[in-house]
Design an enzyme around this catalytic site. Structure first.
Site, short mmCIF file in Angstrom:
data_model
loop_
_atom_site.label_atom_id
_atom_site.label_comp_id
_atom_site.label_asym_id
_atom_site.label_seq_id
_atom_site.Cartn_x
_atom_site.Cartn_y
_atom_site.Cartn_z
N TRP A 157 0.82 -1.22 0.00
CA TRP A 157 0.00 0.00 0.00
C TRP A 157 0.85 1.27 0.00
CZ3 TRP A 157 -3.20 -1.24 5.07
CH2 TRP A 157 -2.38 -1.19 6.17
N GLU A 158 0.16 2.39 -0.17
CA GLU A 158 0.83 3.70 -0.31
C GLU A 158 1.76 3.75 -1.51
OE1 GLU A 158 0.08 6.40 0.93
OE2 GLU A 158 -1.21 5.40 2.38
N GLY A 159 1.38 3.09 -2.60
CA GLY A 159 2.27 2.99 -3.75
C GLY A 159 3.17 1.80 -3.51
#
Ligand SMILES: Cc1cc2nc3c(=O)[nH]c(=O)nc-3n(C[C@H](O)[C@H](O)[C@H](O)COP(=O)(O)OP(=O)(O)OC[C@H]3O[C@@H](n4cnc5c(N)ncnc54)[C@H](O)[C@@H]3O)c2cc1C
Length: 602
Positions: A439-441
């Site tokens: 997550w978060e890129g």
């Protein structure tokens, strides 16, 4: 039974002895309250709440998890109590600005608090982390009216935040989003569906404030046409009280591998009232201000999980007796020696510890530059500090989360078969931390951000913020009798990184595949060199105090392990990168298939 002790001594070493934060930050008027005594007191308070409440809620969070029923989500009782402890103790006020009721403590302290929360209950840490991220985004891009309505409620812990980007057909490629926003009188009406929204619905807060990416009717295609909206679960009345329910609902939550206590929601927006944050069609930049804070916070999820797994792996290695020391029995009166005598077990323990120490130092060092960027009156200092943070953000996110997975795996391995069994708690760390590289890129995207965007930016200006002080350090310490042992290999590793950078910059000009193919290796090579530099900064202090006690001497041994056994990986990464993209791109897409029809050819 899982155990955890907050690593106060490590933070004292890094923050006080190595970085000297009291002297650096004490000159900013906003931080005059942040004396070392105060920081120590807060750190102990955080540690106690984490050890006593957050840790004990972690198992229940995993086993019961967030529960969805009739559009509502409930969070396990102990997780609620743990949240209340943080709110009641006033710790949510620490990082908010004084103007909105916060105590405005330095960002560098967030490293400490985020690490501890993510060690003891990563799922619960997500609720708090997203709220902090939403706070920063609104603070940077919201109108004064929005800021004064929402920020005090985040600080008091009454309302929580979320970030709503992902849709079923659109994850990494945000240009594809379809959620629409139509202008009405003084608001926008949002319609669409978001998936995988962490903490999208729950019963920990009175109101949930969603930051949602959506497109205006005539928006340009792709990422240039994305706007950001604040969509509250309950509409807020003019007097600040909660009004009617907004058109945003949780449709279902996901069953998943880990972080069961964190609700991962499908959110439906049906004529939901939203308020623009920042400018129309410039929502991605605003959302990125949240994502940058979040990316460092996600790195700390990796660090936190690595630390607790390490503490337990170490305790088990000292306790479990199995086999004999290869040279001579350590416990001649017992049937066997403890696991810790075996070189292979020590390899895993020392690798983990030397990585954790340098990752923690890297996070604190970078966070100090966030403080300089935010508070220093000198524009040059601000700009240079921001450059360094920009450069380090993808490295911290990807490096710390990848190591989080590797270290939790190694510590599980130390438990042997017992590590695989639920009762011992080690498998939960491994499952929980696995989301952090996604997550978060994803970490692949972090690597592209570093190699494709940050590296070439302004002819390498961001790179110079790291290379120049590192080169100055080498020059100043190259003849020091103690430091020489480390400065010489560091100097070679740094030169190697500069060479790889040049190679990629040249090759990438004519063939973008070269950057894509090298990015992940480049991020690791850069991260290793950055950790090498962090060890040098720690070693300076360790050498100057080595006579005092074993703590400093042990740090020197850990640094030596890093230099002998971890830093050399920079060489293999450089060789991998130099092989280029040709072979990787030459296998046709159907050449990957392993199921082929028989052709009859012998
Ligand atoms: C538990 C959980 C919680 C989440 N919480 C949130 C949340 O709160 N808010 C939110 O908005 N989202 C959230 N997400 C979504 C998460 O951020 C996405 O899953 C992630 O960004 C990847 O998107 P994707 O799953 O669609 O994968 P894809 O974008 O389909 O990518 C699949 C793979 O391809 C790679 N890839 C894709 N494009 C490229 C490219 N151009 N170059 C190189 N490699 C590429 C990726 O690195 C990845 O390995 C959550 C997800 C999970 C599982």
């Amino acid at each position: 039974m899982v155990q955890y002790k907050a690593p106060h001594r490590e933070y004292e070493f890094i923050l006080k002895e190595v970085l000297g934060i009291e002297q650096i930050l004490g000159k900013y008027p906003e931080y005059k309250e942040a004396s070392w005594d105060m920081i120590e007191m807060i750190s102990e308070q955080f540690g106690k709440i984490n050890e006593e409440y957050w840790l004990t809620s972690n198992k229940e969070g995993d086993e019961i998890g967030a529960v969805f029923k009739d559009g509502n989500v409930t969070v396990p009782k102990r997780m609620k109590e743990a949240t209340e402890m943080v709110i009641d103790s006033g710790l949510t006020q620490l990082f908010g600005h004084q103007k909105y009721g916060g105590m405005e403590f330095p960002n560098v302290l967030s490293v400490l608090s985020d690490e501890m929360s993510c060690s003891t209950n990563m799922a619960l840490g997500v609720y708090m982390g997203l709220t902090k991220g939403a706070y920063h985004c609104i603070h940077n891009y919201g109108s004064e009216e929005i800021k004064s309505t929402y920020l005090p409620k985040f600080i008091s812990g009454e309302w929580f935040g979320t970030m709503c980007l992902t849709e079923a057909h659109c994850g990494t490629d945000l240009g594809l989003i379809r959620t629409s926003a139509n202008p009405e009188n003084d608001f926008y009406s949002l319609n669409g569906q978001k998936i995988f929204i962490s903490c999208g619905e729950h019963d920990l807060a009175d109101n949930i404030i969603h930051l949602v990416l959506a497109k205006l009717p005539d928006a340009p295609k792709g990422v240039k046409g994305i706007s950001l909206f604040l969509v509250p679960k309950y509409i807020v009345n003019d007097d600040g009280t909660l009004g009617e329910r907004n058109g945003v609902n949780c449709v279902s939550i996901e069953e998943k591998m880990g972080v069961h206590g964190s609700a991962t929601c499908v959110m439906s927006f049906e004529n939901a009232k939203g308020y623009l944050i920042g400018e129309e069609n410039e929502g991605l930049a605003a959302m990125f201000s949240m994502m940058n804070t979040e990316r460092i916070a996600v790195g700390l999820q990796g660090l936190g999980q690595a630390e607790i797994a390490y503490q337990n792996g170490l305790a088990y290695a000292k306790d479990r007796i199995q086999g004999r020391d290869l040279k001579e029995p350590r416990n001649p009166d017992e049937e066997a020696d403890p696991l810790i005598v075996h070189p292979d077990v020590r390899r895993m323990l020392m690798r983990s510890k030397s990585l954790i120490d340098s990752c923690r130092m890297l996070a604190c060092w970078t966070a100090l530059y966030i403080d300089k960027y935010e508070k220093d009156p000198d524009e040059k200092v601000k700009k240079e500090s921001n450059d360094l943070v920009e450069l380090m953000t993808p490295i911290i996110k990807a490096l710390l989360t990848d190591y989080g997975v590797e270290i939790t795996s190694d510590m599980l391995q130390i438990y042997g078969g017992h590590g695989y069994i639920k009762e011992y708690g080690m498998e939960q760390f491994y499952r929980d931390v696995r989301i952090a590289p996604i997550w978060e890129g994803t970490n692949g995207i972090q690597a592209l951000d570093l190699a494709g965007r940050k590296m070439p930016q302004n002819m390498g200006r961001l790179l110079r913020r790291f290379f120049h002080p590192a080169l100055d350090f080498i020059e100043a310490n190259k003849d020091d009798k103690d430091m020489k042992e480390f400065v010489v290999p560091f100097s070679k590793a740094l030169k190697g990184l500069q060479k790889t950078t040049l190679f990629m910059a040249q090759k990438g000009l004519s063939n973008p595949y070269e950057i894509g193919a090298a990015a992940t290796d480049y991020l690791r090579q850069f991260g290793l060199v950055a950790m090498g530099y962090m060890w040098l900064l720690m070693l300076e202090v360790a050498f100057s105090k080595r006579e005092k006690n074993d703590y400093y001497e042990n740090k020197i041994i850990l640094a030596r392990f890093f230099y002998e056994r971890i830093l050399p990986e920079t060489l293999s990464r450089a060789i991998t990168i130099s092989s280029g993209s040709k072979t990787m791109m030459s296998l046709p897409d159907d050449g990957f298939d392993s199921i082929h029809k028989f052709t009859g050819e012998a």
